[in-house]
Design an enzyme around this catalytic site. Structure first.
Site, PDB file in Angstrom:
ATOM      1  N   GLU A   9      -2.941  -1.870 -13.910  1.00  0.00           N
ATOM      2  CA  GLU A   9      -2.300  -1.276 -12.724  1.00  0.00           C
ATOM      3  C   GLU A   9      -0.847  -0.903 -13.033  1.00  0.00           C
ATOM      4  OE1 GLU A   9      -4.121  -0.451 -10.184  1.00  0.00           O
ATOM      5  OE2 GLU A   9      -5.560  -2.017  -9.626  1.00  0.00           O
ATOM      6  N   LYS A  13       5.351   1.665  -6.087  1.00  0.00           N
ATOM      7  CA  LYS A  13       4.387   1.529  -5.001  1.00  0.00           C
ATOM      8  C   LYS A  13       5.085   1.606  -3.640  1.00  0.00           C
ATOM      9  CE  LYS A  13       0.332  -0.476  -3.187  1.00  0.00           C
ATOM     10  NZ  LYS A  13      -0.875  -1.258  -3.377  1.00  0.00           N
ATOM     11  N   ARG A  54      -0.580   8.759  -0.999  1.00  0.00           N
ATOM     12  CA  ARG A  54      -0.960   7.403  -1.389  1.00  0.00           C
ATOM     13  C   ARG A  54      -2.254   7.369  -2.201  1.00  0.00           C
ATOM     14  NH1 ARG A  54      -0.612   1.652   1.868  1.00  0.00           N
ATOM     15  NH2 ARG A  54      -1.540   0.437   0.177  1.00  0.00           N
ATOM     16  N   HIS A 101     -14.168   1.663  -9.222  1.00  0.00           N
ATOM     17  CA  HIS A 101     -14.903   0.986  -8.145  1.00  0.00           C
ATOM     18  C   HIS A 101     -16.402   1.144  -8.356  1.00  0.00           C
ATOM     19  CE1 HIS A 101     -11.366   0.968  -5.006  1.00  0.00           C
ATOM     20  NE2 HIS A 101     -11.287  -0.012  -5.885  1.00  0.00           N
ATOM     21  N   ARG A 107      -6.478 -10.254  17.319  1.00  0.00           N
ATOM     22  CA  ARG A 107      -6.033  -8.848  17.199  1.00  0.00           C
ATOM     23  C   ARG A 107      -4.726  -8.680  16.414  1.00  0.00           C
ATOM     24  NH1 ARG A 107      -7.879  -8.677  22.625  1.00  0.00           N
ATOM     25  NH2 ARG A 107     -10.006  -7.879  22.637  1.00  0.00           N
ATOM     26  N   GLU A 149      -2.451   6.549   3.801  1.00  0.00           N
ATOM     27  CA  GLU A 149      -3.192   7.362   2.835  1.00  0.00           C
ATOM     28  C   GLU A 149      -3.740   8.652   3.437  1.00  0.00           C
ATOM     29  OE1 GLU A 149      -5.197   5.054  -0.238  1.00  0.00           O
ATOM     30  OE2 GLU A 149      -6.785   6.539  -0.215  1.00  0.00           O
ATOM     31  N   HIS A 192      -9.616   4.725  -9.989  1.00  0.00           N
ATOM     32  CA  HIS A 192     -10.338   3.827  -9.091  1.00  0.00           C
ATOM     33  C   HIS A 192     -11.690   4.369  -8.638  1.00  0.00           C
ATOM     34  CE1 HIS A 192      -6.613   1.639  -9.141  1.00  0.00           C
ATOM     35  NE2 HIS A 192      -7.011   0.771  -8.233  1.00  0.00           N
ATOM     36  N   ASN A 252      -4.864   5.565  -6.419  1.00  0.00           N
ATOM     37  CA  ASN A 252      -6.268   5.336  -6.792  1.00  0.00           C
ATOM     38  C   ASN A 252      -6.621   5.923  -8.140  1.00  0.00           C
ATOM     39  OD1 ASN A 252      -7.842   3.891  -4.823  1.00  0.00           O
ATOM     40  ND2 ASN A 252      -7.084   5.431  -3.406  1.00  0.00           N
ATOM     41  N   HIS A 268     -11.234  -6.242 -11.794  1.00  0.00           N
ATOM     42  CA  HIS A 268     -10.828  -4.983 -11.165  1.00  0.00           C
ATOM     43  C   HIS A 268      -9.967  -4.146 -12.125  1.00  0.00           C
ATOM     44  CE1 HIS A 268      -9.546  -2.160  -8.107  1.00  0.00           C
ATOM     45  NE2 HIS A 268      -8.289  -2.428  -8.413  1.00  0.00           N
ATOM     46  N   LYS A 293      -2.818  -2.807   2.267  1.00  0.00           N
ATOM     47  CA  LYS A 293      -4.270  -2.572   2.275  1.00  0.00           C
ATOM     48  C   LYS A 293      -4.953  -3.928   2.232  1.00  0.00           C
ATOM     49  CE  LYS A 293      -5.118   1.946   0.287  1.00  0.00           C
ATOM     50  NZ  LYS A 293      -5.676   2.684  -0.864  1.00  0.00           N
TER      51      LYS A 293
END
Ligand code: NAD
Ligand code: GLY
Length: 360
Positions: free
Chosen positions: A182, A224, A238, A249, A118, A234, A245, A242, A262, A140
């Site tokens: 990026e 960032k 935030r 994606h 956990r 987010e 993206h 993206n 990517h 993330k």
């Protein structure tokens, strides 16, 4: 050395940026609280840098797990290799995981750390430009699913991020360019001055000029860190990170993980975001060509993939974490250096735009 801070109250952490930082053991050991350390790396990076990190950890019980290399291995099945090692070797809750690698290793290690018993501590040692300017910062973590990129994961912050810019010397040009996508993204989101600096310094960056690289990495990480400090999970701002993206994606998933890097998919996505913004009457034509020009100078692809149709693209764009109540939200550009998260467009206009872009 340049030290930045991600300000998240009791979970704040430093980002160390500099040359040869892997030779400074304290920068790693001061963030390890127990005795047990598991270094997670891959078959490409381990032969280059694992021994350097091990040397810093002589006083700890350290093991390593070496994953196969590639975006196609960023999944739950391969993730299990980390848990197998942790359990077989009786790693306890005071364990620290160290991610030594690019964004794939970083995202997987962070997610393993979030889940194991956990939650155990982890440290990011990013070794690609993309990971140094983006994925190692902000917490993330996660893996891909065959139906959607990064769809299984958790927000989970590291104890520290150690960026040794020397590691970029072994990175190939294609990967360096993917990282620059990026970097350019930050200029387009909210930092016009940085975008203009990039226009003037892109050649120096491609030649790995150390001063230019250090500046670009620090400026990107600061951008960032500021956004993450304001909106860690987010719920608003935030999502700006993206930019490109949702398109990107979809391209990565549609073409098959690993086909496009990517950063390459994000570059094509930023082109599409710029052109759609112009079609909506938000962005002027000169800004669109400046963006395309910078992406091309950074040796990034901007051509629309031939493997996909516009309707496949639109379907894939629905599998996006920004979708609310079935409505696609995009990061679009109001002007050069000012992006917004918005659903203020008609789906029909997006469909038509994609058809024209895909030459249908
Ligand atoms: P990657 O991790 O696949 O690394 C690219 C390649 O470079 C790999 O083959 C790797 O083995 C090799 N490599 C790494 N460091 C090297 C070095 N110093 N010298 C030589 N080779 C080296 O890809 P990436 O571009 O670093 O990361 C992409 C991943 O990051 C994607 O899965 C993406 O979804 C994720 N990502 C996550 C976030 C986030 O916020 N968590 C942000 C952006 C991207
Ligand atoms: N790379 C997107 C984010 O960290 O939010």
């Amino acid at each position: 050395m340049n030290t930045l801070q991600v300000e998240l109250g009791t979970r704040s952490y430093p980002i160390y940026i500099g040359q040869n930082l892997l030779r400074q053991p304290d920068l790693i050991t001061s963030h390890i609280h127990g005795k047990q350390v598991l270094i997670v790396s891959n078959e490409t990076i381990a032969p280059l840098y694992l021994n350097k990190v091990l040397t810093s950890l002589e006083n700890f019980e350290t093991k390593s797990v070496i994953l196969p290399d590639g975006e196609q291995y960023k999944n739950l099945i391969v993730l299990n290799q980390i848990f197998d090692t942790l359990l077989r070797q009786h790693f306890n809750r005071q364990t620290t995981l160290i991610a030594l690698g690019g964004g794939v290793v970083g995202d997987m290690t962070g997610f393993a750390a979030a889940c194991y018993q956990r939650g155990v501590n982890f440290i990011q040692i990013p070794t690609t430009l993309l990971a140094q300017v983006d994925s190692s910062v902000g917490g993330k973590t996660g893996v891909n699913h065959s139906l959607g990129k990064n769809m299984i994961g958790a927000f989970y912050q590291p104890q520290s991020v150690l960026i040794d810019t020397e590691t970029l010397k072994t990175l190939d040009n294609r990967q360096l360019s993917a990282g620059l996508a990026e970097v350019i993204k930050y200029g387009l989101i909210n930092d016009k001055e940085f975008f203009e600096w990039l226009e003037a310094n892109i050649t120096a960056l491609l030649k790995q000029d150390s001063q230019a690289l250090s500046f670009a990495i620090a400026r990107s990480c600061q951008n960032k860190a500021d956004i993450v400090a304001e909106d860690e999970k987010e719920s608003g701002k935030r999502a700006l990170l993206n930019l490109g993206h949702t398109f990107g994606h979809a391209i990565e998933t549609g073409a098959g993980y690993g086909e496009y890097l990517h950063g390459e998919a994000v570059a094509i996505g930023m082109r599409l975001a710029a052109e759609f913004s112009a079609q909506l009457g938000w962005l002027d034509a000169t800004s669109v060509s400046r963006i395309l020009n910078l992406l091309e100078k950074a040796a990034l692809p901007t051509e629309i993939p031939k493997e996909l149709t516009s309707s496949q693209m639109l379907d894939l764009m629905q599998v996006d974490k920004k979708v609310i109540d079935g409505k696609i939200r995009l990061v679009l550009m109001e002007s050069l250096g000012k992006s917004v998260v918005t659903d203020q467009f008609n789906l029909r206009d997006l469909e038509d735009f994609l058809k024209v872009s895909f030459l249908e």
